[in-house]
Design a protein around this motif. Sequence first.
Motif, PDB file in Angstrom:
ATOM      1  N   UNK A 138     -26.435 -15.958 -67.092  1.00 29.34           N
ATOM      2  CA  UNK A 138     -27.659 -16.019 -67.181  1.00 29.34           C
ATOM      3  C   UNK A 138     -28.336 -16.132 -65.948  1.00 29.34           C
ATOM      4  N   UNK A 139     -27.676 -15.802 -64.867  1.00 34.66           N
ATOM      5  CA  UNK A 139     -27.756 -15.852 -63.322  1.00 34.66           C
ATOM      6  C   UNK A 139     -28.502 -17.095 -63.188  1.00 34.66           C
ATOM      7  N   UNK A 140     -28.365 -18.162 -63.862  1.00 32.70           N
ATOM      8  CA  UNK A 140     -28.893 -19.598 -63.498  1.00 32.70           C
ATOM      9  C   UNK A 140     -28.274 -20.149 -62.249  1.00 32.70           C
ATOM     10  N   UNK A 141     -27.089 -19.898 -62.151  1.00 33.79           N
ATOM     11  CA  UNK A 141     -26.464 -20.780 -60.890  1.00 33.79           C
ATOM     12  C   UNK A 141     -26.892 -19.837 -59.588  1.00 33.79           C
ATOM     13  N   UNK A 142     -27.030 -18.681 -59.892  1.00 34.78           N
ATOM     14  CA  UNK A 142     -27.664 -17.755 -58.717  1.00 34.78           C
ATOM     15  C   UNK A 142     -28.935 -18.233 -58.354  1.00 34.78           C
ATOM     16  N   UNK A 143     -29.888 -18.600 -59.466  1.00 37.02           N
ATOM     17  CA  UNK A 143     -31.200 -19.124 -59.248  1.00 37.02           C
ATOM     18  C   UNK A 143     -31.190 -20.290 -58.374  1.00 37.02           C
ATOM     19  N   UNK A 144     -30.280 -21.205 -58.829  1.00 42.82           N
ATOM     20  CA  UNK A 144     -30.412 -22.613 -58.293  1.00 42.82           C
ATOM     21  C   UNK A 144     -29.855 -22.478 -56.903  1.00 42.82           C
ATOM     22  N   UNK A 145     -29.165 -21.414 -56.452  1.00 43.39           N
ATOM     23  CA  UNK A 145     -28.672 -21.250 -55.185  1.00 43.39           C
ATOM     24  C   UNK A 145     -29.538 -20.297 -54.300  1.00 43.39           C
ATOM     25  N   UNK A 146     -30.573 -19.752 -55.074  1.00 41.80           N
ATOM     26  CA  UNK A 146     -31.401 -18.700 -54.484  1.00 41.80           C
ATOM     27  C   UNK A 146     -30.833 -17.480 -53.889  1.00 41.80           C
ATOM     28  N   UNK A 147     -29.937 -17.046 -54.737  1.00 41.96           N
ATOM     29  CA  UNK A 147     -29.227 -15.959 -54.224  1.00 41.96           C
ATOM     30  C   UNK A 147     -29.843 -14.693 -53.973  1.00 41.96           C
ATOM     31  N   UNK A 148     -30.196 -14.311 -52.657  1.00 44.53           N
ATOM     32  CA  UNK A 148     -30.848 -12.759 -52.215  1.00 44.53           C
ATOM     33  C   UNK A 148     -30.548 -12.767 -50.971  1.00 44.53           C
ATOM     34  N   UNK A 149     -29.933 -11.710 -50.433  1.00 45.18           N
ATOM     35  CA  UNK A 149     -29.025 -10.609 -51.179  1.00 45.18           C
ATOM     36  C   UNK A 149     -27.698 -11.220 -51.778  1.00 45.18           C
ATOM     37  N   UNK A 150     -27.108 -10.197 -52.147  1.00 44.84           N
ATOM     38  CA  UNK A 150     -25.590 -10.274 -52.561  1.00 44.84           C
ATOM     39  C   UNK A 150     -24.882  -9.438 -51.764  1.00 44.84           C
ATOM     40  N   UNK A 151     -23.555  -9.821 -50.882  1.00 44.90           N
ATOM     41  CA  UNK A 151     -23.030 -11.070 -51.122  1.00 44.90           C
ATOM     42  C   UNK A 151     -23.728 -12.328 -50.422  1.00 44.90           C
ATOM     43  N   UNK A 152     -23.541 -13.410 -50.722  1.00 43.89           N
ATOM     44  CA  UNK A 152     -23.954 -14.538 -50.112  1.00 43.89           C
ATOM     45  C   UNK A 152     -22.890 -15.576 -50.475  1.00 43.89           C
ATOM     46  N   UNK A 153     -22.521 -16.148 -49.564  1.00 41.01           N
ATOM     47  CA  UNK A 153     -21.502 -17.276 -49.567  1.00 41.01           C
ATOM     48  C   UNK A 153     -21.985 -18.542 -49.033  1.00 41.01           C
ATOM     49  N   UNK A 154     -21.708 -19.704 -49.748  1.00 41.23           N
ATOM     50  CA  UNK A 154     -21.914 -21.076 -49.476  1.00 41.23           C
ATOM     51  C   UNK A 154     -20.586 -21.958 -49.222  1.00 41.23           C
ATOM     52  N   UNK A 155     -20.638 -22.456 -48.177  1.00 35.44           N
ATOM     53  CA  UNK A 155     -19.404 -23.399 -47.669  1.00 35.44           C
ATOM     54  C   UNK A 155     -19.724 -24.714 -48.111  1.00 35.44           C
TER      55      UNK A 155
END
Length: 170
Positions: free
Chosen positions: A123-140
């Motif tokens: 549902x892209x809920x995790x992507x929304x929570x992390x505010x993913x734009x653009x892809x790829x995006x990586x969090x450490x």
Amino acid sequence: MKRKGMLLLLIALVSLALYSKYPARTGTAAKIGAQAPAFALTALDGQTYTSEQFRGKPLIVNFWASWCEPCKVEAPALVRLHERYQDQVELVAVNITAKDRIESVRAFVSEHGLPFPVLLDERAETAQAYRIVPIPTTYLVDRSGIIADKITGAADYATFEKKITALLQR
């Protein structure tokens, strides 16, 4: 005066509708120094993974899609990182399945030989929570669940290794 009240009511209702439709856009952004947003996602292997289960060990959270050309370029570096640091760092790949097809995800994973958990953000809920734009995006994320760093766009192995070395020293 009556028109002004109606206009204010209309603005309030539109604002409320937008707020409820796009909660991640109005909440606290995932940012360096903040607690990483929690997630619970099912992986391709059918197992459910939660952010909580990774506490105590650094975590790399990579957001991607099978149709993303930079993701294809970055995949070999992620595989190499996993091989090198799998005893020290957890790595998960979060596919934004809401904008992808499961058949394409499986083909990508097979083609690139991804050995780490591939989580499905249906549902892209995790992507929304992390505010993913653009892809790829990586969090450490550090051992205590705090976001230590972020990489936007495709990264090469040297960039990842430099960031992981810093993460391991936290």
